[in-house]
Motif scaffolding. Structure first.
Motif, PDB file in Angstrom:
ATOM      1  N   SER A  93      23.835  46.135  12.113  1.00 28.27           N
ATOM      2  CA  SER A  93      24.230  44.665  12.197  1.00 28.27           C
ATOM      3  C   SER A  93      23.182  43.829  11.762  1.00 28.27           C
ATOM      4  O   SER A  93      22.096  43.990  11.860  1.00 28.27           O
ATOM      5  CB  SER A  93      24.566  44.337  13.648  1.00 28.27           C
ATOM      6  N   VAL A 100      26.101  49.740  14.036  1.00 29.74           N
ATOM      7  CA  VAL A 100      27.357  48.917  14.606  1.00 29.74           C
ATOM      8  C   VAL A 100      27.903  49.763  15.351  1.00 29.74           C
ATOM      9  O   VAL A 100      28.734  49.386  16.412  1.00 29.74           O
ATOM     10  CB  VAL A 100      28.157  48.346  13.205  1.00 29.74           C
ATOM     11  N   ASP A 283      28.346  38.262  10.563  1.00 29.10           N
ATOM     12  CA  ASP A 283      27.858  39.454  10.397  1.00 29.10           C
ATOM     13  C   ASP A 283      28.646  40.591   9.687  1.00 29.10           C
ATOM     14  O   ASP A 283      29.596  41.034  10.347  1.00 29.10           O
ATOM     15  CB  ASP A 283      27.534  39.852  11.639  1.00 29.10           C
ATOM     16  N   VAL A 286      29.471  44.473  10.859  1.00 32.19           N
ATOM     17  CA  VAL A 286      30.170  44.287  12.477  1.00 32.19           C
ATOM     18  C   VAL A 286      31.779  43.921  12.117  1.00 32.19           C
ATOM     19  O   VAL A 286      32.436  44.568  12.799  1.00 32.19           O
ATOM     20  CB  VAL A 286      29.444  43.188  13.392  1.00 32.19           C
TER      21      VAL A 286
END
Length: 325
Positions: A93, A100, A283, A286
């Motif tokens: 992340s 993640v 992000d 993610v």
């Protein structure tokens, strides 16, 4: 014996073709998600610096982009991400620096409980009610419940969730409205999702029951004077199995979308809320990892449903799409 072997061979070949199409679809979907993230407005490095209260100077932004590999070309970034997937990883992340996959798995349990609970309650309530209304078409109870479903279809999920929260968490402090630490925390979110989904299920199952009850072979079986214990499961319900199965399997994305709204309103620390926050923060790892996992789950679920179609009715060919049946 030859026909059985031939049928098994055809089924195996169809399954392999479907798996190949599934892999191609996942590759195209991954490319779509990866491209969409790069085209979305907003720079992850600048947004992270603003979130921690730092000034997004060009040097700091460039350092973060180099650290995350965003300074590489589009092809290099995509290949590096695909190689991570084949290694069983989804990257780290941008915001937390944690893997993640670890962050997603730690949040999957509450979301899976929320979706599974609302899904099962919806099925156990709406399918029997829809069949009962269809068998009693035109009765007073049918008109009343059908009118309620029309009203229910116009009620947004977020409004119903806020109404339940206000009623049972503020006026009557019976149930908790924030978090997921106990079973009671699941009552209001599951109730909100189940109510919204059930009105649609009831209407569809009711229409299936009315439609299939008027088929000639169903009326002929009823005219033979068969006992209800034989007629309903062996004729009417059996003929309705495939459309109801299609309704159930195609409704899964709707439950997942409902979980995103519900988790946001009830501050539910689940996977859906985590993915929504990642979208706000840009992000990329993610968002990409979450989208791939959701797509894999839905594709596999639909693939299993196609196999069930074949066993439910051998006349269905797996090499055809649902709209070609």
């Amino acid at each position: 014996m030859a026909s059985l072997e031939e049928r098994s061979t055809v089924m195996l070949r169809s399954i392999m073709n479907r798996l190949l199409m599934l892999m191609i679809t996942l590759v195209l979907f991954s490319l779509f998600v990866f491209t969409l993230m790069r085209l979305a407005p907003g720079d992850p490095a600048s947004m992270m610096l603003l979130e921690i209260g730092a000034v997004p100077e060009q040097s700091l932004v460039a350092d973060l982009q180099k650290q995350w590999g965003l300074d590489q070309s589009f092809i290099q970034q995509y290949i590096a991400w695909v190689l991570q997937i084949f290694q069983g990883e989804l990257g780290n992340s941008f915001m937390s620096g944690e893997p993640v996959l670890h962050e997603i798995t730690s949040r999957l349990e509450p979301t899976s409980r929320l979706i599974t609970g609302s899904f099962l309650i919806t099925l156990f309530i709406s399918i029997p009610v829809g069949i009962w209304l269809g068998l009693n078409e035109g009765s007073f109870s049918d008109r009343v419940v059908y009118s309620v479903t029309i009203l229910g279809l116009s009620v947004p999920l977020y409004w119903l969730a806020i109404l339940l929260m206000y009623a049972f968490g503020v006026i009557w402090t019976i149930l908790p409205v924030v978090g997921s630490s106990s079973v009671l925390h699941y009552v209001l979110p599951i109730t909100a999702i189940s109510l919204v989904q059930s009105v649609y299920f009831v209407r569809m199952v009711r229409s299936y029951t009315i439609q299939y009850s008027k088929f000639s072979y169903i009326e002929a079986a009823r005219a033979r004077g068969l006992r209800p214990s034989i007629f309903y499961p062996s004729y009417l319900f059996r003929s309705m199995f495939i459309p109801i199965l299609t309704l159930v399997t195609t409704s899964l994305p709707g439950f997942f979308g409902a979980s995103i709204i519900t988790e946001t309103i009830f501050s539910f620390p689940g996977f859906s809320k985590y993915m929504l926050e990642a979208i706000y923060r840009r992000d990329f790892p993610v968002i990409q990892g979450s989208a791939i996992l959701v797509a894999v789950f839905i594709f596999v679920f639909n693939f299993a449903a196609d196999i069930l179609y074949f066993f439910a009715d051998p006349r269905i060919h797996l090499d055809k799409q649902r709209w070609e049946l």
